[in-house]
Design an enzyme around this catalytic site. Structure first.
Site, PDB file in Angstrom:
ATOM      1  N   ASP A 109     -23.753  42.378  14.159  1.00 54.08           N
ATOM      2  CA  ASP A 109     -23.440  41.800  15.463  1.00 54.08           C
ATOM      3  C   ASP A 109     -21.953  41.487  15.517  1.00 54.08           C
ATOM      4  O   ASP A 109     -21.229  41.743  14.549  1.00 54.08           O
ATOM      5  CB  ASP A 109     -24.308  40.547  15.732  1.00 54.08           C
ATOM      6  CG  ASP A 109     -24.670  40.444  17.216  1.00 54.08           C
ATOM      7  OD1 ASP A 109     -23.737  40.454  18.045  1.00 54.08           O
ATOM      8  OD2 ASP A 109     -25.866  40.389  17.540  1.00 54.08           O
ATOM      9  N   HIS A 180     -22.100  44.577  20.943  1.00 55.61           N
ATOM     10  CA  HIS A 180     -22.313  43.679  19.798  1.00 55.61           C
ATOM     11  C   HIS A 180     -21.695  44.277  18.542  1.00 55.61           C
ATOM     12  O   HIS A 180     -22.270  44.226  17.460  1.00 55.61           O
ATOM     13  CB  HIS A 180     -23.808  43.409  19.589  1.00 55.61           C
ATOM     14  CG  HIS A 180     -24.384  42.455  20.602  1.00 55.61           C
ATOM     15  ND1 HIS A 180     -24.206  41.100  20.536  1.00 55.61           N
ATOM     16  CD2 HIS A 180     -25.107  42.674  21.733  1.00 55.61           C
ATOM     17  CE1 HIS A 180     -24.820  40.511  21.571  1.00 55.61           C
ATOM     18  NE2 HIS A 180     -25.368  41.448  22.320  1.00 55.61           N
ATOM     19  N   GLU A 242     -26.972  44.015  26.049  1.00 55.29           N
ATOM     20  CA  GLU A 242     -25.782  43.255  26.427  1.00 55.29           C
ATOM     21  C   GLU A 242     -24.486  43.976  26.083  1.00 55.29           C
ATOM     22  O   GLU A 242     -23.638  43.422  25.382  1.00 55.29           O
ATOM     23  CB  GLU A 242     -25.817  41.893  25.716  1.00 55.29           C
ATOM     24  CG  GLU A 242     -27.047  41.077  26.069  1.00 55.29           C
ATOM     25  CD  GLU A 242     -27.146  39.781  25.270  1.00 55.29           C
ATOM     26  OE1 GLU A 242     -27.598  38.778  25.840  1.00 55.29           O
ATOM     27  OE2 GLU A 242     -26.798  39.779  24.070  1.00 55.29           O
TER      28      GLU A 242
HETATM   29  C1  ACM Z   1     -31.088  39.856  23.023  1.00 55.75           C
HETATM   30  O1  ACM Z   1     -31.593  38.735  23.061  1.00 55.75           O
HETATM   31  N1  ACM Z   1     -29.800  40.022  23.251  1.00 55.75           N
HETATM   32  C2  ACM Z   1     -31.894  41.034  22.747  1.00 55.75           C
END
Ligand code: ACM
Length: 452
Positions: A109, A180, A242
């Site tokens: 991440d 991410h 995201e």
């Molecule tokens: C997430 O909670 N971004 C999958």
């Protein structure tokens, strides 16, 4: 078998009976001893977990049991806070004890890259470490100023996979892409779009994502090759959640193209994409399995599009969300998500639903003990959702739970007491930011507009 308790020291006679459901078992306990038949070795294993729960003084019982769903999962985020191997193995033991069978390991991440990849040393010499960690919700902008990090070697990951397999747990790895990715870009700025900064120290979503050059696609394919070499799972997580597009010359369609490329590469290795529901936008690749998380709607969208789906709606199954409104809860974030909320969650009825999983995002879980506090007993409730029947009685569950919490206590698990947090569970140095369900549902409706 005649009723009555099992004599002390009685042997357990086990066998595989392929006429039973693959993960099912039949357990008969009585004065003549214990007979355990499983539909497979997994079924025998689950029968043994039931025996463990029955304790040393096994009563006379006859149990015929089999799970409802094949995907009984939990996601553990080892990126936001690194979890050392022994703690991961202990977590595997605990989930297997609850007859859960998928550990989705979120390995990378913005705040840390946790998997060693041959040929890309800076992913772990640079990407696995951050100089500081945000304390609590980002609205407070507090930082601890302490370095944090760690990573798994190939040998570590093989050990986790093998340990889990012996407990009939499949480890589904995830390398989150193309967003991410700030930790990877910090390690190799050529993967990014001009960002030349450190691994992210704060929470939230970085806009510093991968670029879409052939060299970067190739990097992703090499990483996935390495992941496939370590993890035998049919499903390989590529995240996809995201991903801001501000650094790209186009929009969301570029991500759909990226996902399609990764899916076809994985297909050459006989694997299938496992991705968050954002990958539905613009059409997910055939065969992709969707982790439907943005509320309860995306699971229906995935089903309508013909995709298999694992349900993990945040407002029902995100175990980083607060367990009560007690001011002593550690770092209260998200919506109120009680034990009853988890227990009463029911996935949509469709043959495309593989099952469900709870997600444990660890921004606010700096230790194994904190993870256990957030996970238990809500994970016990999930275990019944995915194993037991659709008709469940929360009152019955809570009547049975104290005996089970005593077992967890004997295992040293820092579960949350039903009466509320203990004084030492509070974390005043990391304040939270509780949300209302109404606000979150409105936000989710907006976030999923591109799926409608
Ligand atoms: C997430 O909670 N971004 C999958």
């Amino acid at each position: 078998m005649t009723p009555g308790p099992v004599p002390p020291g009685a042997e357990v006679r086990t066998r595989v009976d392929p006429t039973l459901a693959a993960e099912g078992y039949v357990l008969s306990c009585g004065p003549a001893g214990i007979d355990l038949a499983g539909g497979s070795e997994a079924g025998v294993f689950y029968g043994r977990q039931t025996l463990r729960q029955l304790g040393p003084d096994v009563p006379g019982v006859h149990i015929e049991d089999a799970p409802r769903f094949t995907w009984r999962g939990v996601m553990l985020d080892v990126a936001r806070h690194f979890m050392p191997v022994p703690d991961v193995l202990r977590f595997v033991d605990l989930i297997a004890f609850h007859k859960l069978n998928v550990l989705h390991l979120h390995l990378t991440d913005d705040q840390g890259w946790r998997i060693e990849v041959p040929g890309w040393p800076r992913l772990t010499t640079v990407g696995a470490w951050r100089s500081s960690t945000m304390l609590g919700s980002r609205v407070h902008d507090l930082h601890d100023g302490e370095p944090h990090g760690g990573f798994y070697t190939t040998a570590d990951l093989r050990q986790i996979v093998e340990y889990a397999a012996r407990r009939h747990v499949t480890v589904v790895p995830e390398v989150d892409m193309p967003g991410h990715m700030q930790a990877a870009v910090a390690a190799y700025p050529a993967l990014g779009n001009g960002f030349d900064g450190p691994v992210r120290t704060g929470w939230g979503i970085s806009s510093h994502v991968l670029n879409l050059s052939e060299a970067t696609f190739d990097f992703c394919r090499r990483v996935l090759d390495h992941v496939c070499d370590i993890f035998p799972s049919e499903f390989i997580g590529i995240g996809g959640d995201e991903c801001p597009t501000v650094e790209w010359p186009g929009g969301r369609e570029l991500q759909a193209d990226f996902t399609a490329r990764m899916a076809s590469h994985l297909a050459t290795r006989g694997r299938r994409v496992y991705g968050w529901d954002e990958i539905l936008a613009g059409g997910a690749p055939d065969g992709a399995v969707i982790a439907a998380w943005r509320g309860v709607e995306p699971a229906d969208v995935a089903i309508r599009a013909g995709h298999q789906v694992v349900c993990c709606p945040d407002v029902k199954l995100y175990l980083d969300y607060r367990q009560s409104d007690d001011p002593g809860e550690p770092t209260p974030v998200g919506t109120l998500l009680t034990l009853e909320d988890v227990y009463t969650y029911e996935p949509p009825s469709s043959p495309l639903v593989l099952g469900a999983q709870a997600n444990i995002w660890t921004e606010h879980m700096e230790s194994r003990s904190r993870v256990e506090y957030m996970a238990f007993p809500r994970l016990c409730a999930l275990a019944e959702v995915v194993w037991g029947p659709a008709e469940r009685d929360f009152g019955d569950f809570t009547a049975r739970l104290p005996a089970h919490l005593a077992r967890l206590g004997a295992l040293g698990v820092n579960y949350r007491p039903l009466s509320g947090p203990r004084p030492a569970d509070a974390r005043p140095s990391a304040p939270g930011n509780p949300r209302t369900l109404a606000d979150r549902l409105a936000e989710l409706h907006e976030m999923t507009a591109d799926l409608r």
